[in-house]
Design a protein around this motif. Structure first.
Motif, short mmCIF file in Angstrom:
data_model
loop_
_atom_site.label_atom_id
_atom_site.label_comp_id
_atom_site.label_asym_id
_atom_site.label_seq_id
_atom_site.Cartn_x
_atom_site.Cartn_y
_atom_site.Cartn_z
N TYR A 55 0.82 -1.21 0.00
CA TYR A 55 0.00 0.00 0.00
C TYR A 55 0.84 1.26 0.00
O TYR A 55 0.57 2.20 -0.74
CB TYR A 55 -0.93 0.01 1.22
CG TYR A 55 -2.18 -0.81 0.99
CD1 TYR A 55 -3.00 -0.52 -0.09
CD2 TYR A 55 -2.52 -1.85 1.84
CE1 TYR A 55 -4.13 -1.28 -0.32
CE2 TYR A 55 -3.65 -2.60 1.62
CZ TYR A 55 -4.46 -2.31 0.54
OH TYR A 55 -5.57 -3.05 0.31
N LEU A 81 0.91 4.00 -2.87
CA LEU A 81 0.51 5.36 -2.52
C LEU A 81 1.44 6.39 -3.14
O LEU A 81 1.01 7.40 -3.68
CB LEU A 81 0.55 5.48 -0.99
CG LEU A 81 -0.24 6.59 -0.36
CD1 LEU A 81 -1.69 6.51 -0.78
CD2 LEU A 81 -0.14 6.46 1.15
N ARG A 117 -3.05 11.75 -3.83
CA ARG A 117 -2.54 10.91 -2.76
C ARG A 117 -3.50 10.78 -1.57
O ARG A 117 -3.72 9.70 -1.05
CB ARG A 117 -1.18 11.43 -2.31
CG ARG A 117 -0.33 10.33 -1.72
CD ARG A 117 1.12 10.75 -1.59
NE ARG A 117 1.80 10.71 -2.87
CZ ARG A 117 2.98 11.30 -3.09
NH1 ARG A 117 3.55 12.00 -2.12
NH2 ARG A 117 3.56 11.24 -4.26
N GLN A 118 -4.11 11.94 -1.17
CA GLN A 118 -4.95 11.91 0.03
C GLN A 118 -6.18 11.04 -0.17
O GLN A 118 -6.49 10.17 0.66
CB GLN A 118 -5.39 13.32 0.38
CG GLN A 118 -4.24 14.16 0.87
CD GLN A 118 -4.67 15.17 1.89
OE1 GLN A 118 -5.86 15.47 2.01
NE2 GLN A 118 -3.73 15.71 2.64
N ALA A 121 -6.59 8.71 -2.35
CA ALA A 121 -6.16 7.32 -2.52
C ALA A 121 -5.89 6.69 -1.16
O ALA A 121 -6.27 5.55 -0.90
CB ALA A 121 -4.92 7.26 -3.40
N ALA A 122 -5.24 7.47 -0.28
CA ALA A 122 -4.91 6.94 1.04
C ALA A 122 -6.18 6.61 1.81
O ALA A 122 -6.29 5.55 2.44
CB ALA A 122 -4.05 7.94 1.80
N MET A 177 -7.75 3.52 0.45
CA MET A 177 -7.00 2.32 0.85
C MET A 177 -7.29 1.96 2.29
O MET A 177 -7.53 0.81 2.63
CB MET A 177 -5.50 2.59 0.72
CG MET A 177 -5.00 2.48 -0.69
SD MET A 177 -3.26 2.87 -0.68
CE MET A 177 -2.94 2.87 -2.42
N ILE A 216 -0.01 3.86 6.88
CA ILE A 216 -0.33 4.40 5.55
C ILE A 216 -0.72 5.87 5.66
O ILE A 216 -0.30 6.70 4.86
CB ILE A 216 -1.50 3.61 4.91
CG1 ILE A 216 -1.10 2.14 4.73
CG2 ILE A 216 -1.90 4.23 3.57
CD1 ILE A 216 -2.26 1.25 4.33
N ALA A 273 1.00 9.66 4.14
CA ALA A 273 0.14 10.31 3.15
C ALA A 273 -0.35 11.67 3.65
O ALA A 273 -0.97 12.43 2.91
CB ALA A 273 -1.06 9.42 2.84
#
Ligand SMILES: Nc1ncnc2c1ncn2[C@@H]1O[C@H](COP(=O)(O)OP(=O)(O)O)[C@@H](O)[C@H]1O
Ligand SMILES: [Mg+2]
Lengths: 281, 227
Positions: free
Chosen positions: B30, B34, B42-43, B45-46, B49, B107, B111
């Protein structure tokens, strides 16, 4: 310790266990002897609170089993017919985990030693043989030093030495005052271990007594002897209590003509067949 | 405390059966993924996830754990021990909840989405417990991994789709009653943290309650009688 009154239960609509009554005294080894499928494990599941949909009354350790709370299990040890162990944990890890679920526990190393597993204590259970798993599963039931032990076919399928070890421990637990319910289809185990035996067939108790009275009360002990008569070997069987009335035997004894002589008691298996019309195995 | 002993047992079990190794691989994967995303993505997506996996791991790992216990007949022994269904359930949920939270922090921190650690941790932990409880309920009623995976699909859809809709398009506050949405709100700190916490807690409690019933039934079925 255990009092069963008018117990009825069936998995299906067809009647199975019907109006069963028996009592087990404290400090007694009580056996359920019967062929496979007779309902021995079912009875054990009722006594240990795993089947609660029975009718009638089953009192174990002063509690009606149907309404047991979880403290009930602090004083009950159950050895199932099949191992119930974490395969990827070692023997010691298994025992430690199960011990941690109870209030009191025994010394794990001593238990491992008693069944000859101390040198395998740190091996994974998945690497154990069947006999080793059975022995481990057996001491798992003793971990919390329960007052009542339920052992389902503890020696079934074991090699003679494993089986001897287990029987000695069972007798040892009895001397410590534990009450033991033993399920088996092995008449030798039942004869050797049990104070009283219940014969079970099709969910019903057909006879209940000490192994000694069951054996003695039925077919009396017998004598079998052989001798030569006109060059042919003849075999004769008479009841032990009729020895003095047997003229042939007296004559053969006087003339030293006996080829062989044996006395024998019927086995529990003979009695089982006679009473239930079924074979044990 | 028996529940503490159970929890230690569960953690030990997950370690020995290789679950922690898998958790570790997932985390690495992950974090790598990322940083493959452009900065601006990115945010989101984080959050996606953290929502869809570490928290949802509970669903699948719980299935695997309980099916292992079933196949090794360990539940027979649990059924004749003083362990109560609630203790069994809470211990299982906490064991996975704790590791899920750690993975999510691993993670979330790089992020840069962990602005409020308390709501973040609560959100991930509760959400993980809720997923695990759902996994537990399904695992109690199935016997093979295939059955289990099949049965989780509707649960996944019901929990995931509204959350994804909310994250990308439709930010109406009434969606907060959905547990997935309230978890995202808690983790992403976009306001409304308090009602989100209440809703998520209620959902979790509801599933814990149902899971206790399912576990009770499963332990009783060791006796072989369908209740
Ligand atoms: N879970 C179950 N559901 C339905 N029938 C069962 C179940 N378990 C056992 N039986 C049936 O009940 C009978 C008694 O089984 P069991 O008590 O296991 O016998 P034993 O232990 O004496 O070999 C058998 O006919 C068996 O097929
Ligand atoms: Mg049986």
């Amino acid at each position: 310790m255990i009092r069963v009154n008018n117990l009825c239960f069936s998995y299906t609509k067809k009647p199975f266990i019907e109006n069963t009554n028996f009592e087990v005294e404290s400090g007694e080894i009580f056996g359920f002897l019967g062929p496979s499928g007779a309902g021995k494990s079912t009875l054990q599941k009722i006594l240990t609170g795993l089947i609660t949909s029975y009718r009638g009354s089953v009192i174990v350790n002063g509690e009606e089993v149907r309404r047991h709370d979880n403290g009930f299990y602090e004083n009950i040890g159950v050895d199932f017919e099949f191992p119930s162990l974490y395969e990827k944990l070692t023997a010691r890890e298994n025992l430690k985990f199960f011990a941690s679920l109870y209030n009191k526990h025994r010394d794990i190393d001593k238990l491992l030693l008693s069944v000859g597993l101390i040198n395998d204590a740190d091996k994974k259970v998945s690497d154990f043989s069947k006999g080793m798993k059975s022995r481990l599963n057996f001491i798992k039931a003793l971990l919390h030093d329960p007052q009542i032990l339920f052992l389902d076919e503890p020696t079934s399928g074991l090699d003679p030495s494993s089986s001897r070890v287990m029987k000695d421990i069972i007798l040892d637990e009895k001397t410590k005052g534990k009450t033991i319910i033993l399920t088996t289809h092995n008449m030798y185990d039942a004869t050797e271990l049990c104070d009283r035996v219940a014969f079970i067939v099709d969910g019903k108790i057909r006879a209940l007594d000490t192994p000694r009275s069951l054996i003695m009360g039925r077919g009396a002990s017998k004598i079998a002897y052989t001798y030569l008569d006109n060059g042919r070997e003849v075999r004769t069987e008479i009841p032990l209590c009729k020895t003095s009335e047997d003229e042939t035997l007296s004559r053969l004894l006087r003339e030293n003509r006996l080829l062989s002589i044996h006395s024998g008691e019927p086995t529990l298996n003979d009695i089982f067949v006679e009473l239930t019309g079924r074979q044990l195995q | 405390m028996r529940i503490g002993k159970l929890l230690m047992g569960d953690v030990h079990f997950q370690f020995k059966y290789g679950f922690y190794f898998i958790y570790f691989l997932f985390t690495i994967l992950y974090i790598g993924l990322l940083f493959a995303f452009p900065e601006s993505w990115r945010q989101k997506a984080a959050i996606l996830m953290i929502f869809s996996d570490p928290a949802a791991m509970g669903l699948y790992f719980m299935g695997a754990i309980v099916l292992f216990e079933k196949s090794e007949r360990v539940l027979d022994s649990i059924a004749v021990s003083p362990v109560k269904p609630l203790e069994y359930v809470l211990s299982k949920l906490c064991s996975i909840g704790i590791i899920s939270t750690v993975v999510s922090l691993a993670i979330g921190i790089p992020a840069g989405i962990v602005t409020n650690p308390i709501t973040f941790i609560l959100g991930v932990f509760l959400c993980s417990c809720m997923f695990s409880a759902v996994g537990l309920i399904i695992a109690c009623k199935t016997t093979t991994l295939n059955q289990f995976v099949l049965a989780t699909i509707p649960a996944e859809i019901l929990i995931n789709i509204p959350a994804i809709i909310w994250l990308f398009w439709y930010k109406e506050s009434w969606l907060l009653i959905h547990p997935g949405v309230s978890m995202i709100v808690l983790c992403a700190q976009s306001g409304g943290a308090f009602p989100a916490l209440i809703f998520l807690f209620l959902w979790t409690a509801l599933f814990v309650f149902i899971a206790c019933g399912a576990v009770n039934k499963m332990l009783k079925s060791v006796g072989g009688v369908k209740l």
